[in-house]
Design a protein around this motif. Structure first.
Motif, short mmCIF file in Angstrom:
data_model
loop_
_atom_site.label_atom_id
_atom_site.label_comp_id
_atom_site.label_asym_id
_atom_site.label_seq_id
_atom_site.Cartn_x
_atom_site.Cartn_y
_atom_site.Cartn_z
N SER A 1 30.06 28.33 27.83
CA SER A 1 29.29 27.30 28.29
C SER A 1 30.17 26.26 28.77
O SER A 1 30.12 25.45 29.70
N HIS A 2 31.40 25.96 28.16
CA HIS A 2 32.44 24.91 28.50
C HIS A 2 32.90 25.18 29.81
O HIS A 2 32.84 24.04 30.41
N ALA A 3 33.31 26.40 30.05
CA ALA A 3 33.96 26.60 31.34
C ALA A 3 33.03 26.51 32.59
O ALA A 3 33.22 26.06 33.64
N PHE A 4 31.63 26.88 32.24
CA PHE A 4 30.63 26.70 33.31
C PHE A 4 30.34 25.12 33.35
O PHE A 4 30.31 24.50 34.29
N ARG A 5 29.91 24.38 32.33
CA ARG A 5 29.67 23.06 32.43
C ARG A 5 30.83 22.22 32.88
O ARG A 5 30.31 21.15 33.60
N ILE B 1 19.46 12.62 44.49
CA ILE B 1 18.21 13.31 44.44
C ILE B 1 17.14 12.32 43.30
O ILE B 1 15.94 12.83 43.53
N GLY B 2 17.54 11.73 42.62
CA GLY B 2 16.39 11.00 41.72
C GLY B 2 16.42 11.79 40.38
O GLY B 2 15.23 11.50 39.65
N TRP B 3 17.03 12.79 40.01
CA TRP B 3 17.03 13.47 38.71
C TRP B 3 18.29 13.71 37.83
O TRP B 3 19.44 13.77 38.56
N ARG B 4 18.26 13.03 36.67
CA ARG B 4 19.47 12.85 35.91
C ARG B 4 19.57 14.20 35.12
O ARG B 4 18.91 13.98 33.90
N PRO B 5 20.65 15.04 35.11
CA PRO B 5 20.38 16.11 34.33
C PRO B 5 21.16 15.44 32.98
O PRO B 5 21.97 14.75 32.98
N VAL B 6 21.30 16.45 31.96
CA VAL B 6 21.78 16.06 30.81
C VAL B 6 23.34 16.83 30.99
O VAL B 6 23.40 18.09 31.03
N MET B 7 24.37 16.11 30.88
CA MET B 7 25.73 16.65 31.12
C MET B 7 25.98 17.17 29.65
O MET B 7 26.12 16.30 28.52
N LEU B 8 26.56 18.08 29.53
CA LEU B 8 27.14 18.96 28.42
C LEU B 8 28.65 19.18 28.40
O LEU B 8 29.08 19.55 27.23
N SER B 9 29.23 18.99 29.35
CA SER B 9 30.83 19.24 29.14
C SER B 9 31.53 18.57 27.96
O SER B 9 32.27 19.40 27.30
N ASP B 10 31.28 17.37 27.84
CA ASP B 10 32.02 16.65 26.96
C ASP B 10 31.50 17.14 25.38
O ASP B 10 32.43 17.26 24.54
N ALA B 11 30.30 17.55 25.39
CA ALA B 11 29.84 18.15 23.92
C ALA B 11 30.19 19.33 23.74
O ALA B 11 30.66 19.61 22.64
N THR B 12 30.33 20.40 24.81
CA THR B 12 30.95 21.37 24.50
C THR B 12 32.43 21.45 24.28
O THR B 12 32.85 22.15 23.27
N ALA B 13 33.28 20.59 24.67
CA ALA B 13 34.48 20.26 24.35
C ALA B 13 34.67 19.65 22.89
O ALA B 13 35.36 20.23 22.24
N ASP C 1 32.53 20.61 20.57
CA ASP C 1 32.04 21.72 19.80
C ASP C 1 33.15 22.58 19.58
O ASP C 1 33.31 23.31 18.46
N LEU C 2 33.87 23.00 20.76
CA LEU C 2 34.94 23.75 20.66
C LEU C 2 36.14 23.13 19.67
O LEU C 2 36.57 23.62 18.78
N ALA C 3 36.42 21.79 19.76
CA ALA C 3 37.52 21.21 18.83
C ALA C 3 36.74 21.35 17.30
O ALA C 3 37.68 21.57 16.48
N ASP C 4 35.56 21.08 17.33
CA ASP C 4 35.09 21.52 15.92
C ASP C 4 35.38 22.56 15.30
O ASP C 4 35.79 23.22 14.01
N LEU C 5 35.33 23.69 16.09
CA LEU C 5 35.76 25.06 15.54
C LEU C 5 37.31 25.53 15.88
O LEU C 5 37.63 26.57 15.62
N GLY C 6 38.15 24.35 16.23
CA GLY C 6 39.45 24.58 16.38
C GLY C 6 39.79 25.41 17.42
O GLY C 6 41.03 25.96 17.34
N ALA C 7 39.20 25.64 18.40
CA ALA C 7 39.19 26.54 19.62
C ALA C 7 39.70 25.54 20.77
O ALA C 7 39.35 24.35 20.85
N GLY C 8 40.68 26.06 21.68
CA GLY C 8 41.19 25.22 22.85
C GLY C 8 39.93 25.45 23.84
O GLY C 8 39.24 26.19 23.98
N ARG C 9 40.13 24.52 24.83
CA ARG C 9 39.16 24.66 26.05
C ARG C 9 39.62 25.64 27.02
O ARG C 9 40.75 25.65 27.56
N PRO C 10 38.84 26.44 27.59
CA PRO C 10 38.99 27.41 28.56
C PRO C 10 38.84 26.77 29.91
O PRO C 10 38.69 25.44 30.18
#
Length: 176
Positions: free
Chosen positions: A41-45, A59-71, A73-82
Motif C-alpha cells: 500500500s505504501h509503495a503504491f500510494r 478537476i475538482g475532486w480531492r482524494p484522501v491522501m494515504l502515503s503519510d498515514a501508511t508511512a 503505520d509502517l513506523a508503528d510496526l517497526g518496518a521500513g518504507r519500501p
C-alpha cells in the motif's frame, strides 16, 4: 453517459486487474500478511498520491491522501518504507478520473481490510491509521460516483488510466 453505464464501463474494463490485485493482497490473516499488505500500500500510494494531488486541482475532486498515514503505520510496526514504484502518466482530466476510480473504489475493500486488521490488533491509533482515513466517510464513494458522472470523462481514456493505475498497484504489491 449515465452514472451506471460509466461505472460499468470502468468496472468491466478493469475487472481482470482488480481480481489480480485482490489475489495479491490475500487474506490478511496474520501480522506478516498485514505487514506485506501495508508495504504494498505504501509503495503504491507513495507513487500515486502526488499525481492525484496535482490532478485534483485541475478537476475538482480531492482524494484522501494515504502515503503519510501508511508511512506512520509502517513506523508503528517497526518496518521500513519500501521503494515507491514508477507512476503512471495521467495526462488529462479523463486519465485523472480513471485513476480516481481505482483509488476511491479501494475504500470499499478497505472496510473489509480494516476489520481484518482490527482482528490482528491494529487500530487507527496503531498500525491502521490509513484504513481509518480511507473508511472514515461511508458516503464518500456515492459522492465520488456523482462527481464522476457530472465530470463525464472520455470512457476509453478513463479505462486506460484506471488499468495503468491497477497495474501500478499490482507492481507495488509484487515487490513488497
Amino acid at each position: 453517459m449515465t452514472q451506471h453505464v460509466l461505472r460499468s464501463v470502468l468496472r468491466d474494463g478493469t475487472g481482470d486487474l482488480h481480481a489480480t490485485l485482490d489475489a495479491q493482497v490475500g487474506a490478511l490473516d496474520s501480522p506478516a500478511a498485514y505487514l506485506a499488505y501495508l508495504r504494498g500500500s505504501h509503495a503504491f500510494r507513495s507513487a500515486i498520491d502526488p499525481l492525484l494531488e496535482a490532478g485534483s486541482a485541475r478537476i475538482g475532486w480531492r482524494p484522501v491522501m494515504l502515503s503519510d498515514a501508511t508511512a506512520r503505520d509502517l513506523a508503528d510496526l517497526g518496518a521500513g518504507r519500501p521503494t515507491p514504484v514508477a507512476s503512471p502518466a495521467l495526462p488529462d482530466a479523463a486519465a485523472v478520473a480513471g485513476a480516481l476510480y481505482v483509488v476511491e473504489g479501494s475504500s470499499i475493500g478497505a472496510t473489509l481490510i480494516a476489520r481484518r486488521a482490527a482482528a490482528l490488533g491494529y487500530t487507527a491509533g496503531h498500525g491502521a491509521s490509513h484504513l481509518a482515513l480511507q473508511t472514515g466517510d461511508p458516503r464518500r464513494w456515492r459522492r465520488f460516483l456523482d462527481w464522476l458522472h457530472a465530470a463525464d470523462p472520455d470512457p476509453a481514456r478513463a479505462v486506460k488510466a484506471a488499468r495503468a493505475v491497477f497495474q501500478t498497484a499490482i507492481t507495488a504489491f509484487t515487490q513488497r
